[in-house]
Motif scaffolding. Sequence first.
Motif, PDB file in Angstrom:
ATOM      1  N   THR A   1       0.833  -1.202   0.000  1.00 25.43           N
ATOM      2  CA  THR A   1       0.000   0.000   0.000  1.00 25.43           C
ATOM      3  C   THR A   1       0.866   1.248   0.000  1.00 25.43           C
TER       4      THR A   1
ATOM      5  N   TYR B   1      -8.220   5.065   4.577  1.00 25.14           N
ATOM      6  CA  TYR B   1      -8.006   3.672   4.192  1.00 25.14           C
ATOM      7  C   TYR B   1      -9.238   2.844   4.533  1.00 25.14           C
TER       8      TYR B   1
ATOM      9  N   GLY C   1     -10.437  -1.172   4.294  1.00 27.63           N
ATOM     10  CA  GLY C   1     -10.019  -2.540   3.999  1.00 27.63           C
ATOM     11  C   GLY C   1     -10.981  -3.542   4.598  1.00 27.63           C
TER      12      GLY C   1
ATOM     13  N   GLY D   1      -4.652  -3.363   7.195  1.00 29.09           N
ATOM     14  CA  GLY D   1      -4.950  -2.019   7.668  1.00 29.09           C
ATOM     15  C   GLY D   1      -4.555  -1.792   9.109  1.00 29.09           C
TER      16      GLY D   1
ATOM     17  N   LEU E   1      -9.039   5.278   9.291  1.00 26.90           N
ATOM     18  CA  LEU E   1      -9.157   3.853   8.990  1.00 26.90           C
ATOM     19  C   LEU E   1     -10.622   3.441   9.063  1.00 26.90           C
TER      20      LEU E   1
ATOM     21  N   LEU F   1     -12.092  -0.322   8.887  1.00 25.06           N
ATOM     22  CA  LEU F   1     -11.661  -1.711   8.787  1.00 25.06           C
ATOM     23  C   LEU F   1     -12.868  -2.622   8.979  1.00 25.06           C
TER      24      LEU F   1
END
Length: 280
Positions: free
Chosen positions: A91, A105, A107, A115, A129, A131
């Motif tokens: 990444t 991000y 994921g 992540g 994030l 996730l």
Amino acid sequence: MATTDNAAEARQKTLRVAGPAGEIAVLVQGDPAGASVFMTHSILSSSMMWDDEAALLAARGYRVIRADARGHGESQPPAGPCTMDALAADTIAVLDALGIERVHYVGLSLGGMSGFGLGIRHARRLSSLCLCDARADTPPELQPAWAERIAIAREQGTAGLADATIERWFGRPFEDAHPDVARRFRQQAAATSDAGFIGCAQAIQGLDYLADVGGITVPTTLLVGANDGPLPDAMRHLQSLIRGAELEVIPDAGHLPNIDQPAAFHGALLRHFDRVRTGP
């Protein structure tokens, strides 16, 4: 350096980026001046699992970058085993090649696992994030299942994993009600390179971020399907460890809640971005 395919559409570009272990296939769409969102997928899938979400976010002014994991989709298979830190490094390689300093991000599953590594090791490259359906460790009781899947891939190829994987992700009632969706994901699973699956499965076997997730400081949202086995409980525990983390459990959803409950998932995803949009 990144190179652009001539066949790329005006609103979506296909790139090839030189990663630490081989060429990485990348899709970019949306406003080049918008805040960047990086999306990564589950094992035995590819960037295609984020098609609708990429369009959704691009329509709201984001620049969306999707990368195929090693040996998945159009990315080059690895030459040997890899680690979760190595997948996180892929990444970072894409961000460096595109000249992007920080991203939001997103994921899911394998992408969520790496992540956690990004949040621990590369926080300065992250704005937030999100996730999904991921854990931060692989305890001993889960190791035999991954060893069995690796053995099947070595003996039969990824085609030998496709049927069981899709049934585990979606359940038979969803497959029966949405045969075209199930067929698409089954074909993608079977098309994953054997080396790509085995390398990423070995990374999952070595997943060991749980003791360090308390060090994650970027705004974090955890999403999980209510029917995704032990993962709702695992992600509730992760929420308790990550300061300020939000958790949403998607009702009536399995391992890929963006596919089997898209409206609920999209609502949760947009709430995440509403929460963090004042960030960098």
